[in-house]
Scaffold this active site. Structure first.
Site, PDB file in Angstrom:
ATOM      1  N   ASP A  63       0.843  -1.198   0.000  1.00  0.00           N
ATOM      2  CA  ASP A  63       0.000   0.000   0.000  1.00  0.00           C
ATOM      3  C   ASP A  63       0.878   1.247   0.000  1.00  0.00           C
ATOM      4  O   ASP A  63       2.089   1.165   0.257  1.00  0.00           O
ATOM      5  CB  ASP A  63      -0.970   0.007   1.201  1.00  0.00           C
ATOM      6  CG  ASP A  63      -0.283  -0.236   2.537  1.00  0.00           C
ATOM      7  OD1 ASP A  63       0.952  -0.082   2.626  1.00  0.00           O
ATOM      8  OD2 ASP A  63      -0.974  -0.590   3.500  1.00  0.00           O
ATOM      9  N   ASN A 132      -7.726  -1.281  14.114  1.00  0.00           N
ATOM     10  CA  ASN A 132      -9.141  -1.483  13.768  1.00  0.00           C
ATOM     11  C   ASN A 132      -9.330  -2.722  12.901  1.00  0.00           C
ATOM     12  O   ASN A 132     -10.401  -2.942  12.355  1.00  0.00           O
ATOM     13  CB  ASN A 132      -9.698  -0.243  13.050  1.00  0.00           C
ATOM     14  CG  ASN A 132      -9.016   0.005  11.705  1.00  0.00           C
ATOM     15  OD1 ASN A 132      -8.069  -0.683  11.344  1.00  0.00           O
ATOM     16  ND2 ASN A 132      -9.497   0.992  10.976  1.00  0.00           N
ATOM     17  N   HIS A 134      -7.595  -3.418  10.084  1.00  0.00           N
ATOM     18  CA  HIS A 134      -7.327  -3.280   8.653  1.00  0.00           C
ATOM     19  C   HIS A 134      -6.134  -4.129   8.228  1.00  0.00           C
ATOM     20  O   HIS A 134      -5.239  -4.424   9.017  1.00  0.00           O
ATOM     21  CB  HIS A 134      -7.165  -1.813   8.231  1.00  0.00           C
ATOM     22  CG  HIS A 134      -5.923  -1.127   8.673  1.00  0.00           C
ATOM     23  ND1 HIS A 134      -5.894   0.175   9.094  1.00  0.00           N
ATOM     24  CD2 HIS A 134      -4.634  -1.532   8.728  1.00  0.00           C
ATOM     25  CE1 HIS A 134      -4.660   0.527   9.395  1.00  0.00           C
ATOM     26  NE2 HIS A 134      -3.877  -0.497   9.181  1.00  0.00           N
ATOM     27  N   GLU A 139      -9.735  -0.858   5.005  1.00  0.00           N
ATOM     28  CA  GLU A 139     -10.345  -0.497   6.281  1.00  0.00           C
ATOM     29  C   GLU A 139     -11.627  -1.308   6.510  1.00  0.00           C
ATOM     30  O   GLU A 139     -12.129  -1.960   5.581  1.00  0.00           O
ATOM     31  CB  GLU A 139     -10.670   1.003   6.279  1.00  0.00           C
ATOM     32  CG  GLU A 139      -9.468   1.914   6.061  1.00  0.00           C
ATOM     33  CD  GLU A 139      -8.563   2.037   7.296  1.00  0.00           C
ATOM     34  OE1 GLU A 139      -8.704   1.237   8.239  1.00  0.00           O
ATOM     35  OE2 GLU A 139      -7.708   2.942   7.291  1.00  0.00           O
TER      36      GLU A 139
HETATM   37  C1  GLP Z   1      -0.552   0.950   8.422  1.00  0.00           C
HETATM   38  C2  GLP Z   1      -0.271   0.198   7.129  1.00  0.00           C
HETATM   39  C3  GLP Z   1      -0.479  -1.264   7.293  1.00  0.00           C
HETATM   40  C4  GLP Z   1       0.242  -1.719   8.533  1.00  0.00           C
HETATM   41  C5  GLP Z   1      -0.433  -1.141   9.735  1.00  0.00           C
HETATM   42  C6  GLP Z   1       0.206  -1.523  11.067  1.00  0.00           C
HETATM   43  O1  GLP Z   1      -1.794   1.552   8.405  1.00  0.00           O
HETATM   44  N1  GLP Z   1      -1.070   0.669   6.028  1.00  0.00           N
HETATM   45  O2  GLP Z   1      -0.020  -1.966   6.152  1.00  0.00           O
HETATM   46  O3  GLP Z   1       0.217  -3.106   8.588  1.00  0.00           O
HETATM   47  O4  GLP Z   1      -0.477   0.247   9.639  1.00  0.00           O
HETATM   48  O5  GLP Z   1       1.345  -0.763  11.296  1.00  0.00           O
HETATM   49  P1  GLP Z   1       2.326  -1.058  12.492  1.00  0.00           P
HETATM   50  O6  GLP Z   1       3.019  -2.315  12.130  1.00  0.00           O
HETATM   51  O7  GLP Z   1       3.264   0.112  12.514  1.00  0.00           O
HETATM   52  O8  GLP Z   1       1.515  -1.200  13.711  1.00  0.00           O
END
Ligand code: GLP
Length: 246
Positions: A63, A132, A134, A139
């Site tokens: 993403d 949440n 995702h 989302e």
């Molecule tokens: C972001 C990214 C996700 C990621 C998530 C968790 O929103 N778009 O791909 O997996 O957050 O991030 P973190 O690993 O920093 O908790």
């Protein structure tokens, strides 16, 4: 659904990295979609340090944020490059250009990149988990049959991303590989560490499979591994069984 729980820190990172190295040893031309965020970074670093032969692999960025200035250090591309791609040196690395003049064409090109793989599917999706639920930027409420799409980010996602965009407003939208392709991957890994993820890990693994919690949809996938540390797993039955009386 498999679970793999390892002590937090280097033991967790090295367990994930060893599995990744093994997958690539078994299948050098592995086509992977890789998450950014902070969770996978130590695992990527350990995989690069292991000196595995990633030279024939193909990597798709999961993403990317929209409205990025050139050379934005918090872009998902920059994060994946510095944490993995620069060291791994894959044969192909496909980013998502959210600044493309024709975003529909860019979305279609990402779908075509996926379709070009054997069987039209990714071999491995390495995913993080939002608080949440995702996956990528899919989302709650995202369609299970959705492909690469421009999406508006949830308030909790924007707030969470703010820590990467020091002194600048975090983006409010992005482009993500869709749930259809993540769930069609031959293998799916979900990575989560820390107590802050424990509630959503329990909901995603033990609650109903619902688009309200996108990560819960991996329950429907035949080959899923949750890579957790004890803190992230602490509210799950896996952990209760492991630590409870015999
Ligand atoms: C972001 C990214 C996700 C990621 C998530 C968790 O929103 N778009 O791909 O997996 O957050 O991030 P973190 O690993 O920093 O908790």
């Amino acid at each position: 659904m498999e679970r793999s729980i390892h002590p937090s820190g280097s033991a967790w990172a090295e367990a994930v990295a060893a599995a990744l190295v093994q997958r690539v040893a078994d299948h050098p031309a592995l086509r992977m979609c890789l998450a950014t965020g902070s969770t996978p970074r130590p695992a990527y670093a350990a995989a690069v340090a292991a000196g595995a032969g990633f030279g024939a692999t193909s990597i798709l960025l999961l993403d990317e944020f929209g409205d990025l200035p050139p050379d934005e250090p918090a872009s998902c591309d920059r994060v994946l490059r510095t944490s993995f791609v620069d060291g791994a040196r894959p044969a192909d690395y496909r980013t998502i250009d959210t600044g493309a003049a024709d975003l529909d064409a860019e979305r279609a090109a990402i779908d075509a990149w996926i379709d070009a793989g054997p069987g039209g599917a990714l071999d491995l999706a390495v995913l993080g988990l939002g608080v949440n639920g995702h996956l990528g930027m899919n989302e709650p409420g995202s369609p299970v049959d959705g492909r690469t799409a421009r999406v508006d980010l949830a308030a909790s996602t924007i707030a969470g991303a703010q820590r990467y965009f020091e002194g600048r407003a975090a983006p409010t939208w992005g482009v993500t590989v869709g749930l259809a392709d993540l769930l069609a991957a031959r293998e799916v890994w979900v990575l989560a560490t820390g107590r802050g993820k424990s509630e959503i890990v329990a909901r995603a693994t033990e609650g109903p499979a619902t688009t309200d919690v996108p990560a819960s949809l991996v329950q429907l996938h035949p080959n899923v591994t949750w890579w957790l540390d004890p803190a992230a797993a602490e509210r799950t039955g896996w952990c209760r069984r492991a630590s409870g009386p015999a």
